[in-house]
Design an enzyme around this catalytic site. Sequence first.
Site, PDB file in Angstrom:
ATOM      1  N   ASP A   1       0.104  -3.504   8.727  1.00  0.00           N
ATOM      2  CA  ASP A   1      -1.338  -3.381   8.916  1.00  0.00           C
ATOM      3  C   ASP A   1      -1.948  -4.776   9.069  1.00  0.00           C
ATOM      4  OD1 ASP A   1      -0.691  -0.804   8.403  1.00  0.00           O
ATOM      5  OD2 ASP A   1      -2.011  -0.553   6.673  1.00  0.00           O
TER       6      ASP A   1
ATOM      7  N   HIS B   1       0.845  -1.189   0.000  1.00  0.00           N
ATOM      8  CA  HIS B   1       0.000   0.000   0.000  1.00  0.00           C
ATOM      9  C   HIS B   1       0.883   1.243   0.000  1.00  0.00           C
ATOM     10  CE1 HIS B   1      -3.918  -2.050   1.589  1.00  0.00           C
ATOM     11  NE2 HIS B   1      -3.948  -1.895   0.284  1.00  0.00           N
TER      12      HIS B   1
ATOM     13  N   ASP C   1       0.870   4.102   1.373  1.00  0.00           N
ATOM     14  CA  ASP C   1       1.264   4.804   2.597  1.00  0.00           C
ATOM     15  C   ASP C   1       2.402   4.101   3.332  1.00  0.00           C
ATOM     16  OD1 ASP C   1      -0.755   2.815   3.080  1.00  0.00           O
ATOM     17  OD2 ASP C   1      -1.044   3.594   5.094  1.00  0.00           O
TER      18      ASP C   1
END
Length: 406
Positions: free
Chosen positions: A267, A70, A72
């Site tokens: 995450d 991802h 980020d």
Amino acid sequence: MRTPITSLGITFLGTASAQPSSTRNHSSLALRLNGDVWLFDCGEATQHQIMKSSLVKMGKIEKMFITHLHSDHIGGLLCLLASAMNGDGGTIPGVEDPRVGSTPTKPPLEIYGPLGTRAYVRNGLKLTYTLLEGSYVVHELRFPEDPTDETENSPSPSQNLHLSESPDGRNIALVDGKWADIFKDNIISVSAAPILHSVPCVGYVVHEAPVQGKVDPKLYIPHFKRTGTSMKLMGEIQKGQTVTLADGTVLEGPPREPGRKIVILGDTYDPSPIEELAKGADIVVHEATNAHLPGVDGRIKAEDTYESVEERAKSRGHSTPQMAGKFAKRIGASNLFLNHFSSRYSDEVDEKSRAIMFAIKHLAVVGFGRSEVVCGRDLMNIEIPPKRAMVEGNKPKVVQDAVTYS
């Protein structure tokens, strides 16, 4: 050979989730080992955070560990590589660039990550015409469902290399649910395992090798005095060596003791696949993206409950503070550090935001059953004492770098 670790610490470079805020940057964490730096994720503007840090130096970055792709978590990687290795767009046509064909003088900067990391770095550098003075190498942690054929998105280590890319990259297969010892030397090792998110995601376990135990002089000094042995030999005993005295007495050094274990997760809504590797962690870094904070956060929905916020977080691949605390408790961790906060949770810049972060910490403490919980802040430095010191009650020391927010 790496020298024993005399200084071990963590610096949070970015503690935001998908959207950065004025007080939190995109995800990145630096593990500091005697001044050397290993980066875990590299969100947008990570290099700006490094410039603000008093302890993390660009030129000391040895390795980078990417949890997932991802943006980020990886959006700052290419620019940081260029800065760390003096990269630019090359010379004008007709002028020979001295870097082309040159032999690197330093070992390659190592990058570990899931499938796609190699293609992202290779193609990004090529498409931006970026040349580097140093070299890099990408090792991919391959999941069982990953393609085995080499394609544009899963290139082989030696296929269509970038000029600065080492061909020694590995494709590392998952064995018995883990990637064991993806890096290991005489002092420290790194293993990894999948954790559950909305996309393939990896958690990392950094484990210090057993360290020499501490000498108790009272056990040795009487023998030294009795035989007239020089106290200089105490240094040999401290190193774990065996010393034979003049009267034949054999003195052995103290046994080796367990090293420190640090678990750094990306995450996740369920990190259970890494539990076995993570057991007994001294430090676990776990995301806490969303929280239900009635009476503290005035922006919550009237219909929300702790259960509904948790289900919404899990549906997006994320965790609440309670979930982080419960995982830390399951693995028997000693300390829990939270990061990856929603952009609605500002850093502790005023009384309201401090109250919110205190409430988030409290929720994690309830799940953890221990008070050793720290909510990460950008440019927070954490010094990790030796294992023995922590067992004796010496807690990790938290120090905040000075930073001014605009």
